[in-house]
Design a protein around this motif. Sequence first.
Motif, PDB file in Angstrom:
ATOM      1  N   ALA A  21       0.843  -1.199   0.189  1.00 42.51           N
ATOM      2  CA  ALA A  21      -0.040  -0.190  -0.013  1.00 42.51           C
ATOM      3  C   ALA A  21       0.874   1.382   0.223  1.00 42.51           C
ATOM      4  O   ALA A  21       0.736   2.079  -0.573  1.00 42.51           O
ATOM      5  N   GLY A  22       2.059   1.390   0.674  1.00 39.97           N
ATOM      6  CA  GLY A  22       2.721   2.389   0.661  1.00 39.97           C
ATOM      7  C   GLY A  22       3.476   2.590  -0.525  1.00 39.97           C
ATOM      8  O   GLY A  22       3.584   3.786  -1.001  1.00 39.97           O
ATOM      9  N   ILE A  23       3.875   1.542  -1.218  1.00 39.32           N
ATOM     10  CA  ILE A  23       4.414   1.593  -2.466  1.00 39.32           C
ATOM     11  C   ILE A  23       3.445   2.236  -3.546  1.00 39.32           C
ATOM     12  O   ILE A  23       3.919   3.154  -4.336  1.00 39.32           O
ATOM     13  N   LEU A  26       3.155   6.073  -2.713  1.00 41.49           N
ATOM     14  CA  LEU A  26       4.266   6.801  -3.264  1.00 41.49           C
ATOM     15  C   LEU A  26       4.268   6.940  -4.656  1.00 41.49           C
ATOM     16  O   LEU A  26       4.618   8.140  -5.359  1.00 41.49           O
ATOM     17  N   ALA A  27       3.806   6.006  -5.450  1.00 43.37           N
ATOM     18  CA  ALA A  27       3.655   6.023  -6.951  1.00 43.37           C
ATOM     19  C   ALA A  27       2.672   6.938  -7.193  1.00 43.37           C
ATOM     20  O   ALA A  27       2.703   7.885  -8.184  1.00 43.37           O
ATOM     21  N   TRP A  28       1.609   6.874  -6.654  1.00 47.78           N
ATOM     22  CA  TRP A  28       0.372   7.947  -6.880  1.00 47.78           C
ATOM     23  C   TRP A  28       0.816   9.161  -6.622  1.00 47.78           C
ATOM     24  O   TRP A  28       0.740  10.233  -7.353  1.00 47.78           O
ATOM     25  N   LEU A  29       1.535   9.488  -5.488  1.00 45.56           N
ATOM     26  CA  LEU A  29       2.019  10.867  -5.220  1.00 45.56           C
ATOM     27  C   LEU A  29       3.100  11.557  -6.075  1.00 45.56           C
ATOM     28  O   LEU A  29       2.982  12.707  -6.585  1.00 45.56           O
ATOM     29  N   ILE A  39      -0.395   0.568 -13.250  1.00 42.75           N
ATOM     30  CA  ILE A  39       0.376  -0.486 -12.231  1.00 42.75           C
ATOM     31  C   ILE A  39      -0.526  -1.358 -11.676  1.00 42.75           C
ATOM     32  O   ILE A  39      -0.308  -2.553 -11.678  1.00 42.75           O
ATOM     33  N   ALA A  40      -1.563  -1.098 -10.997  1.00 45.85           N
ATOM     34  CA  ALA A  40      -2.496  -1.919 -10.398  1.00 45.85           C
ATOM     35  C   ALA A  40      -3.095  -2.848 -11.199  1.00 45.85           C
ATOM     36  O   ALA A  40      -3.535  -4.082 -11.128  1.00 45.85           O
TER      37      ALA A  40
END
Length: 42
Positions: A21-23, A26-29, A39-40
């Motif tokens: 979830a953190g990765i 961060l990718a979204w930010l 990616i999802a």
Amino acid sequence: MDDTVQKSCWGVAVKASLGLAGIILLAWLFAGGDAVTVIAAS
């Protein structure tokens, strides 16, 4: 003994889920919402 094994398995699963979830967060930010959707989906 089974209790300790079960707790450690859940601990690993929770850490892995939070890490993923953190990765994604961060990718979204950094890349924006469209990149995370790609990616999802892959």
